[in-house]
Motif scaffolding. Structure first.
Motif, PDB file in Angstrom:
ATOM      1  N   ARG A 115       0.821  -1.214   0.000  1.00 33.90           N
ATOM      2  CA  ARG A 115       0.000   0.000   0.000  1.00 33.90           C
ATOM      3  C   ARG A 115       0.852   1.260   0.000  1.00 33.90           C
ATOM      4  NH1 ARG A 115      -2.662   2.744   4.317  1.00 33.90           N
ATOM      5  NH2 ARG A 115      -1.966   1.124   5.729  1.00 33.90           N
ATOM      6  N   LEU A 116       1.894   1.304   0.840  1.00 34.56           N
ATOM      7  CA  LEU A 116       2.653   2.540   1.024  1.00 34.56           C
ATOM      8  C   LEU A 116       4.036   2.537   0.364  1.00 34.56           C
ATOM      9  CD1 LEU A 116       1.935   3.142   4.811  1.00 34.56           C
ATOM     10  CD2 LEU A 116       0.770   4.153   2.842  1.00 34.56           C
ATOM     11  N   GLY A 117       4.527   1.383   0.008  1.00 32.87           N
ATOM     12  CA  GLY A 117       5.876   1.291  -0.525  1.00 32.87           C
ATOM     13  C   GLY A 117       6.889   1.278   0.614  1.00 32.87           C
ATOM     14  N   LEU A 118       8.141   1.316   0.275  1.00 35.84           N
ATOM     15  CA  LEU A 118       9.221   1.308   1.252  1.00 35.84           C
ATOM     16  C   LEU A 118       9.820   2.689   1.400  1.00 35.84           C
ATOM     17  CD1 LEU A 118      11.065  -1.967   0.208  1.00 35.84           C
ATOM     18  CD2 LEU A 118       9.628  -1.620   2.213  1.00 35.84           C
ATOM     19  N   PHE A 119      10.337   2.988   2.592  1.00 39.37           N
ATOM     20  CA  PHE A 119      10.977   4.264   2.843  1.00 39.37           C
ATOM     21  C   PHE A 119      12.166   4.440   1.898  1.00 39.37           C
ATOM     22  CE2 PHE A 119      14.330   6.693   4.972  1.00 39.37           C
ATOM     23  CZ  PHE A 119      13.663   7.887   5.160  1.00 39.37           C
ATOM     24  N   GLY A 120      12.233   5.565   1.224  1.00 37.74           N
ATOM     25  CA  GLY A 120      13.351   5.868   0.338  1.00 37.74           C
ATOM     26  C   GLY A 120      13.299   5.153  -0.994  1.00 37.74           C
ATOM     27  N   GLU A 121      12.199   4.485  -1.284  1.00 33.84           N
ATOM     28  CA  GLU A 121      12.086   3.706  -2.519  1.00 33.84           C
ATOM     29  C   GLU A 121      12.259   4.587  -3.765  1.00 33.84           C
ATOM     30  OE1 GLU A 121       9.298   0.012  -3.766  1.00 33.84           O
ATOM     31  OE2 GLU A 121       8.296   1.726  -2.866  1.00 33.84           O
ATOM     32  N   GLU A 122      11.826   5.852  -3.650  1.00 32.45           N
ATOM     33  CA  GLU A 122      11.929   6.740  -4.812  1.00 32.45           C
ATOM     34  C   GLU A 122      13.382   7.071  -5.165  1.00 32.45           C
ATOM     35  OE1 GLU A 122      11.222   9.366  -1.174  1.00 32.45           O
ATOM     36  OE2 GLU A 122      10.438   7.483  -1.931  1.00 32.45           O
ATOM     37  N   TYR A 123      14.288   6.840  -4.218  1.00 29.51           N
ATOM     38  CA  TYR A 123      15.702   7.138  -4.468  1.00 29.51           C
ATOM     39  C   TYR A 123      16.503   5.921  -4.939  1.00 29.51           C
ATOM     40  CZ  TYR A 123      14.337  11.238  -1.886  1.00 29.51           C
ATOM     41  OH  TYR A 123      13.679  12.372  -1.465  1.00 29.51           O
ATOM     42  N   ARG A 124      15.847   4.796  -4.995  1.00 29.13           N
ATOM     43  CA  ARG A 124      16.513   3.571  -5.411  1.00 29.13           C
ATOM     44  C   ARG A 124      16.792   3.592  -6.898  1.00 29.13           C
ATOM     45  NH1 ARG A 124      14.071  -2.195  -3.753  1.00 29.13           N
ATOM     46  NH2 ARG A 124      15.824  -3.154  -4.752  1.00 29.13           N
ATOM     47  N   ASN A 125      17.880   2.989  -7.304  1.00 26.70           N
ATOM     48  CA  ASN A 125      18.246   2.924  -8.709  1.00 26.70           C
ATOM     49  C   ASN A 125      17.654   1.646  -9.302  1.00 26.70           C
ATOM     50  OD1 ASN A 125      19.422   3.143 -11.165  1.00 26.70           O
ATOM     51  ND2 ASN A 125      21.518   2.966 -10.461  1.00 26.70           N
ATOM     52  N   PHE A 126      16.646   1.784 -10.168  1.00 27.20           N
ATOM     53  CA  PHE A 126      15.970   0.639 -10.761  1.00 27.20           C
ATOM     54  C   PHE A 126      16.395   0.417 -12.202  1.00 27.20           C
ATOM     55  CE2 PHE A 126      12.864   1.837  -7.460  1.00 27.20           C
ATOM     56  CZ  PHE A 126      12.731   0.610  -6.849  1.00 27.20           C
ATOM     57  N   GLU A 127      17.655   0.308 -12.442  1.00 24.85           N
ATOM     58  CA  GLU A 127      18.153   0.155 -13.816  1.00 24.85           C
ATOM     59  C   GLU A 127      17.658  -1.086 -14.477  1.00 24.85           C
ATOM     60  OE1 GLU A 127      22.335   0.709 -14.201  1.00 24.85           O
ATOM     61  OE2 GLU A 127      22.289   2.319 -12.775  1.00 24.85           O
TER      62      GLU A 127
END
Length: 63
Positions: A51-63
């Motif tokens: 539902r909420l995702g993980l903390f800092g997920e937006e900063y993860r590099n998803f190459e």
């Protein structure tokens, strides 16, 4: 002179190995019971992350 190989003298007796095996078996059973007892908590956490995702997920590099 002993027939026991000197290099093997320091090994633990078979009874110690059997005691250790029973403790490991007991720990495995305890671990399985703990996992089963906490299955609802794991599911709730997974739902929260979905539902909420993980903390800092937006900063993860998803190459």
């Amino acid at each position: 002179m002993s027939r026991i190989d000197p290099a093997r003298k320091s090994e633990r007796p078979v009874s110690d190995a059997l005691d250790n095996a029973s403790r490991v078996s007991s720990m495995d059973a305890d671990k399985k019971k703990w996992m089963e007892d906490n299955r609802a908590a794991f599911a709730a956490y997974d739902a929260l992350v979905d539902r909420l995702g993980l903390f800092g997920e937006e900063y993860r590099n998803f190459e």
